[in-house]
Write a protein that holds these residues in place. Structure first.
Motif, PDB file in Angstrom:
ATOM      1  N   PRO A 144      39.202  39.955  41.306  1.00 58.70           N
ATOM      2  CA  PRO A 144      40.305  40.935  41.185  1.00 58.70           C
ATOM      3  C   PRO A 144      39.962  42.135  40.298  1.00 58.70           C
ATOM      4  O   PRO A 144      40.500  43.227  40.499  1.00 58.70           O
ATOM      5  CB  PRO A 144      41.438  40.099  40.589  1.00 58.70           C
ATOM      6  CG  PRO A 144      41.131  38.699  40.972  1.00 58.70           C
ATOM      7  CD  PRO A 144      39.648  38.609  40.945  1.00 58.70           C
ATOM      8  N   HIS A 145      39.066  41.932  39.337  1.00 57.58           N
ATOM      9  CA  HIS A 145      38.709  43.014  38.442  1.00 57.58           C
ATOM     10  C   HIS A 145      37.723  43.994  39.076  1.00 57.58           C
ATOM     11  O   HIS A 145      37.458  45.064  38.511  1.00 57.58           O
ATOM     12  CB  HIS A 145      38.105  42.447  37.154  1.00 57.58           C
ATOM     13  CG  HIS A 145      39.046  41.517  36.436  1.00 57.58           C
ATOM     14  ND1 HIS A 145      40.140  41.933  35.712  1.00 57.58           N
ATOM     15  CD2 HIS A 145      39.058  40.156  36.366  1.00 57.58           C
ATOM     16  CE1 HIS A 145      40.780  40.896  35.198  1.00 57.58           C
ATOM     17  NE2 HIS A 145      40.129  39.772  35.587  1.00 57.58           N
ATOM     18  N   LEU A 146      37.175  43.644  40.222  1.00 54.55           N
ATOM     19  CA  LEU A 146      36.230  44.525  40.896  1.00 54.55           C
ATOM     20  C   LEU A 146      36.893  45.391  41.955  1.00 54.55           C
ATOM     21  O   LEU A 146      36.219  46.192  42.621  1.00 54.55           O
ATOM     22  CB  LEU A 146      35.125  43.673  41.563  1.00 54.55           C
ATOM     23  CG  LEU A 146      34.335  42.750  40.625  1.00 54.55           C
ATOM     24  CD1 LEU A 146      33.319  41.947  41.421  1.00 54.55           C
ATOM     25  CD2 LEU A 146      33.648  43.561  39.529  1.00 54.55           C
TER      26      LEU A 146
ATOM     27  N   LEU B  26      42.894  34.647  45.767  1.00 53.39           N
ATOM     28  CA  LEU B  26      41.754  34.395  44.883  1.00 53.39           C
ATOM     29  C   LEU B  26      42.099  33.341  43.835  1.00 53.39           C
ATOM     30  O   LEU B  26      41.258  32.512  43.463  1.00 53.39           O
ATOM     31  CB  LEU B  26      41.322  35.696  44.217  1.00 53.39           C
ATOM     32  CG  LEU B  26      40.685  36.741  45.154  1.00 53.39           C
ATOM     33  CD1 LEU B  26      40.420  38.049  44.398  1.00 53.39           C
ATOM     34  CD2 LEU B  26      39.384  36.206  45.734  1.00 53.39           C
ATOM     35  N   ALA B  27      43.355  33.366  43.354  1.00 54.37           N
ATOM     36  CA  ALA B  27      43.773  32.339  42.391  1.00 54.37           C
ATOM     37  C   ALA B  27      43.758  30.954  43.036  1.00 54.37           C
ATOM     38  O   ALA B  27      43.367  29.959  42.420  1.00 54.37           O
ATOM     39  CB  ALA B  27      45.164  32.673  41.847  1.00 54.37           C
ATOM     40  N   GLY B  28      44.173  30.878  44.315  1.00 52.21           N
ATOM     41  CA  GLY B  28      44.123  29.595  45.019  1.00 52.21           C
ATOM     42  C   GLY B  28      42.699  29.104  45.219  1.00 52.21           C
ATOM     43  O   GLY B  28      42.417  27.901  45.093  1.00 52.21           O
TER      44      GLY B  28
ATOM     45  N   SER C  77      46.114  43.892  45.596  1.00 50.40           N
ATOM     46  CA  SER C  77      47.466  43.507  46.005  1.00 50.40           C
ATOM     47  C   SER C  77      47.803  42.122  45.458  1.00 50.40           C
ATOM     48  O   SER C  77      46.926  41.340  45.083  1.00 50.40           O
ATOM     49  CB  SER C  77      47.566  43.505  47.532  1.00 50.40           C
ATOM     50  OG  SER C  77      46.674  42.532  48.079  1.00 50.40           O
ATOM     51  N   ASP C  78      49.100  41.865  45.460  1.00 49.85           N
ATOM     52  CA  ASP C  78      49.535  40.542  44.984  1.00 49.85           C
ATOM     53  C   ASP C  78      49.034  39.424  45.899  1.00 49.85           C
ATOM     54  O   ASP C  78      48.719  38.323  45.437  1.00 49.85           O
ATOM     55  CB  ASP C  78      51.069  40.506  44.922  1.00 49.85           C
ATOM     56  CG  ASP C  78      51.622  41.453  43.850  1.00 49.85           C
ATOM     57  OD1 ASP C  78      50.849  41.797  42.925  1.00 49.85           O
ATOM     58  OD2 ASP C  78      52.795  41.836  43.958  1.00 49.85           O
ATOM     59  N   GLU C  79      48.954  39.720  47.198  1.00 49.40           N
ATOM     60  CA  GLU C  79      48.468  38.707  48.138  1.00 49.40           C
ATOM     61  C   GLU C  79      47.006  38.362  47.872  1.00 49.40           C
ATOM     62  O   GLU C  79      46.610  37.195  47.912  1.00 49.40           O
ATOM     63  CB  GLU C  79      48.633  39.205  49.574  1.00 49.40           C
ATOM     64  CG  GLU C  79      48.235  38.181  50.630  1.00 49.40           C
ATOM     65  CD  GLU C  79      48.448  38.715  52.036  1.00 49.40           C
ATOM     66  OE1 GLU C  79      48.895  39.877  52.171  1.00 49.40           O
ATOM     67  OE2 GLU C  79      48.161  37.965  52.983  1.00 49.40           O
TER      68      GLU C  79
END
Length: 436
Positions: free
Chosen positions: A255-257, A269-271, A262-264
């Protein structure tokens, strides 16, 4: 006497009477039941000396049959009756038949004993042992011997009793009861049955020991196989755990790249990271189960798994142990998948350990061949310079069994065998892609 003791005595008396009532039926069943079967030629348990034994029995029967006919000849001399000749030949045939059908042959021998007493009792000389002549004693003893080799001792004892009682009956119902020397026949026939039963017991114990040894060998092989698979699973855990850790870190960093993710995307990625962490936790639990009975694995818990990059260090340790080793590489060297690199390293390590143990003083050639879709490993040693002696090498496993398991795990092939010069060769092909 108390009531329980009286009841116990009555029960024993009833059991005794029942045993006596069953005795004739049991004896008849023992004497009619077929003998134990023997292994056929080519099957396990077949004795290589059996044909020689058959030839010896046939020769003895051919020698004793005419001697028996001559012993039963009339006392006045002259030609031997045809019936006497046929009886002698029949008794010799019964001895030969005992090699294949011992129960039927013994019955035939017993019937021939009675027939001999009835047909020749009045004609033979008064000094001839009756109804068993000396050749007849050998024929009867041989038939009993072959029977006792193939039946239980109780059945052999019953056959012996019937044989002796038949001799007594033959003399009791003829005109020459005084000539039956039971003191000569009984000890000889008893000794024959005892010796044959003892040999049968020894052979049976040997067969049971061989069967138990074979079973123990199979169990040992299975246990070794399971231990080797356990060891492979422990090593591959580190490889799988490394990949799962990389997945988790990449999912956390991704996410930092991306600018304004987006929230999706964040949720997906968290999953991915959560699943990777969960899988890594489960892998660690499985590893704990695999290592709980292996004290040697505790010191290697955090050690990285070796690959072909550590091959030079392995060869250096083996050279320090006194082995002459040369190494060669064909093809373009490149990084291998972790599982393939670990398997190739372990195959070389196990092969070198086998050389140290079984071929001390031999020269070893290690070859690594890089191909487009596989990597080849080949370890060849010359003939040993001295007698095999136990030796230890770092990380030694279960030799060829472990090599085959590792190669099969990757869908590869492993071949081994002696070389023309008296040495040994181990060669493996390990595909770079997983087995289909």
């Amino acid at each position: 006497m108390t009531m329980p003791e009286v009841a116990r005595g009555e029960r024993w008396q009833e059991r005794g009477r029942a045993a006596v009532r069953r005795a004739p039926r049991t004896l008849l069943h023992d004497l009619l039941e077929p003998a134990d079967t023997r292994p056929a030629m080519g099957q396990p348990g077949y004795s290589s000396w059996r044909p020689v034994f058959v030839v010896l029995v046939v020769l003895c029967a051919a020698l004793l049959a005419p001697m028996q006919a001559n012993s039963l000849a009339p006392a006045g001399g002259g030609s031997i009756p045809v019936l006497t000749v046929l009886l002698g030949i029949a008794e010799g045939g019964a001895l030969v038949a005992g090699l294949f059908r011992p129960v039927a042959a013994w019955w035939a021998s017993t019937v021939l004993l009675a027939a001999t007493a009835v047909c020749t009792g009045q004609e033979i000389g008064p000094d001839v042992p009756y109804p068993r002549t000396v050749p007849g004693m050998f024929l009867t003893g041989g038939t009993l011997f072959l029977l006792a080799l193939r039946v239980r001792p109780r059945r052999a004892g019953g056959a012996l009793a019937v044989t002796l009682l038949t001799g007594v009956a033959c003399t009791a119902f003829t005109a020459r009861p005084h000539n039956y020397d039971l003191d000569r026949a009984a000890p000889a026939l008893i000794a024959v049955v005892v010796v044959a039963s003892s040999l049968r017991g020894l052979w049976k114990a040997r067969r049971e020991t061989d069967a138990q040894a074979e079973l123990t060998s199979e169990e040992r092989t299975l246990r070794t196989l399971l231990e080797e698979r356990n060891r492979i699973a422990r090593e591959l855990h580190d490889v799988v755990a490394h990949h799962m850790s990389v997945i988790s870190i990449q999912a956390q960093v991704a996410p930092h790249l991306v600018d304004d993710p987006s929230d999706e995307l964040r949720e997906n990625l968290a999953g991915i990271r959560e699943n990777a962490v969960t899988a890594l936790t489960e892998l660690r639990r499985v590893l704990g189960v695999l290592r709980q009975d292996d004290a040697s694995a505790d010191g290697l818990r955090h050690a990285p798994q070796p690959t072909l990059d550590q091959l030079d260090a392995l060869l250096g340790r083996v050279r320090t142990a006194g082995l002459t080793v040369t190494a060669g590489t064909t093809g373009r060297s490149r990084p291998l998948p972790p599982g393939v690199g670990l398997t190739a390293f372990r195959i070389v390590q196990e092969a070198l350990s086998n050389v140290l143990r079984h071929a001390p003083g031999a020269e070893v050639q290690v070859e690594i061949a890089y191909r487009s879709s596989a990597v080849g490993v080949r370890v060849t040693n010359t003939a040993p310079a001295g007698p095999p002696a136990p030796a230890t090498a770092s990380g030694a496993g279960h030799g060829l069994l472990g090599m085959r398991e590792r190669a099969a795990m990757l869908g590869g092939d492993l071949a081994d065998g002696p070389t023309p010069g008296g040495g040994y060769e181990v060669a493996a092909i390990l595909p770079l892609e997983g087995p289909s």
